[in-house]
Scaffold this motif. Structure first.
Motif, short mmCIF file in Angstrom:
data_model
loop_
_atom_site.label_atom_id
_atom_site.label_comp_id
_atom_site.label_asym_id
_atom_site.label_seq_id
_atom_site.Cartn_x
_atom_site.Cartn_y
_atom_site.Cartn_z
N MET A 1 30.24 29.83 52.91
CA MET A 1 30.35 31.24 52.87
C MET A 1 30.18 31.81 54.17
SD MET A 1 29.67 32.95 49.38
CE MET A 1 31.14 33.19 48.70
N ALA A 2 31.00 32.87 54.67
CA ALA A 2 30.96 33.46 56.09
C ALA A 2 29.98 34.32 56.33
CB ALA A 2 32.49 33.73 56.46
N GLN A 3 29.80 34.90 57.31
CA GLN A 3 28.87 35.90 57.90
C GLN A 3 29.65 36.68 59.08
OE1 GLN A 3 25.35 34.35 59.43
NE2 GLN A 3 24.30 34.33 57.62
N TYR A 4 29.55 38.11 58.61
CA TYR A 4 30.39 39.04 59.70
C TYR A 4 29.18 40.01 60.09
CZ TYR A 4 34.51 37.54 57.66
OH TYR A 4 35.53 36.65 57.21
N GLU A 5 29.39 40.30 61.50
CA GLU A 5 28.22 41.04 62.24
C GLU A 5 28.80 42.37 62.62
OE1 GLU A 5 25.40 40.28 66.10
OE2 GLU A 5 27.04 38.71 65.57
N CYS A 6 28.00 43.43 62.48
CA CYS A 6 28.33 44.89 62.81
C CYS A 6 28.28 44.63 64.58
CB CYS A 6 27.42 45.84 62.33
SG CYS A 6 27.72 47.38 63.01
N GLU A 16 27.45 35.53 51.04
CA GLU A 16 26.62 34.59 50.10
C GLU A 16 25.57 35.73 49.41
OE1 GLU A 16 23.41 31.16 49.42
OE2 GLU A 16 24.90 30.91 50.96
N ALA A 17 24.93 36.58 50.31
CA ALA A 17 24.09 37.70 49.61
C ALA A 17 24.68 38.88 49.20
CB ALA A 17 23.16 37.88 50.94
N GLY A 18 25.90 39.42 49.71
CA GLY A 18 26.39 40.73 49.58
C GLY A 18 25.54 41.63 50.15
N CYS A 19 25.69 42.98 49.70
CA CYS A 19 24.96 44.10 50.19
C CYS A 19 24.49 45.20 49.22
CB CYS A 19 25.91 44.67 51.04
SG CYS A 19 25.18 46.35 52.26
N ASP A 20 23.25 44.73 48.71
CA ASP A 20 22.86 45.82 47.66
C ASP A 20 23.02 47.29 47.97
OD1 ASP A 20 22.18 43.58 45.87
OD2 ASP A 20 20.26 43.75 46.44
N GLU A 21 22.67 47.61 49.22
CA GLU A 21 22.94 48.98 49.67
C GLU A 21 24.24 49.62 49.46
OE1 GLU A 21 19.93 46.81 52.20
OE2 GLU A 21 21.86 46.74 51.72
N GLN A 22 25.18 48.79 49.53
CA GLN A 22 26.39 49.63 49.35
C GLN A 22 27.28 49.13 48.05
OE1 GLN A 22 28.19 51.44 51.47
NE2 GLN A 22 26.12 51.69 52.49
N GLY A 23 26.41 48.40 47.30
CA GLY A 23 27.14 47.82 45.79
C GLY A 23 27.81 46.73 46.09
N VAL A 24 27.73 46.13 46.92
CA VAL A 24 28.54 44.88 47.19
C VAL A 24 27.82 43.62 46.46
CG1 VAL A 24 30.08 43.27 48.58
CG2 VAL A 24 29.81 45.69 48.89
N ALA A 25 28.42 43.07 45.44
CA ALA A 25 27.71 41.90 44.37
C ALA A 25 27.51 40.58 45.67
CB ALA A 25 28.55 41.43 43.28
N PRO A 26 26.36 39.77 45.21
CA PRO A 26 26.30 38.39 46.05
C PRO A 26 27.75 37.67 45.76
CG PRO A 26 24.23 38.94 44.96
CD PRO A 26 25.54 39.95 44.50
N GLY A 27 28.20 37.04 46.89
CA GLY A 27 29.54 35.89 46.35
C GLY A 27 30.62 36.60 46.80
N THR A 28 30.61 37.93 47.32
CA THR A 28 31.63 38.74 47.57
C THR A 28 32.11 38.39 48.80
OG1 THR A 28 30.88 40.70 46.10
CG2 THR A 28 32.90 41.15 47.72
N LYS A 29 33.48 37.87 49.05
CA LYS A 29 34.14 37.61 50.33
C LYS A 29 34.40 38.83 51.06
CE LYS A 29 35.65 33.05 49.48
NZ LYS A 29 34.71 32.23 49.90
#
Length: 52
Positions: A1-6, A16-29
């Protein structure tokens, strides 16, 4: 899985982790993250992220 940097603050969106703060589930491409996604640290838009 990839990572994207601000480009503005360095926050890392990890598919792999998603983003709980923005409601994005783990595993979301990155391509499946909603277009109105905002960086949870600085509020930057999805266009301000780049593949790490």
């Amino acid at each position: 899985m990839a990572q994207y940097e601000c480009k503005l603050c360095g926050y890392i969106y990890d598919e792999e982790a998603g983003c709980d703060e923005q409601g994005v589930a783990p595993g979301t491409k990155w391509t499946d993250v909603p277009d109105d996604f905002e960086c949870p640290l600085c509020g930057a838009g999805k266009d301000d992220f780049e593949l790490k």
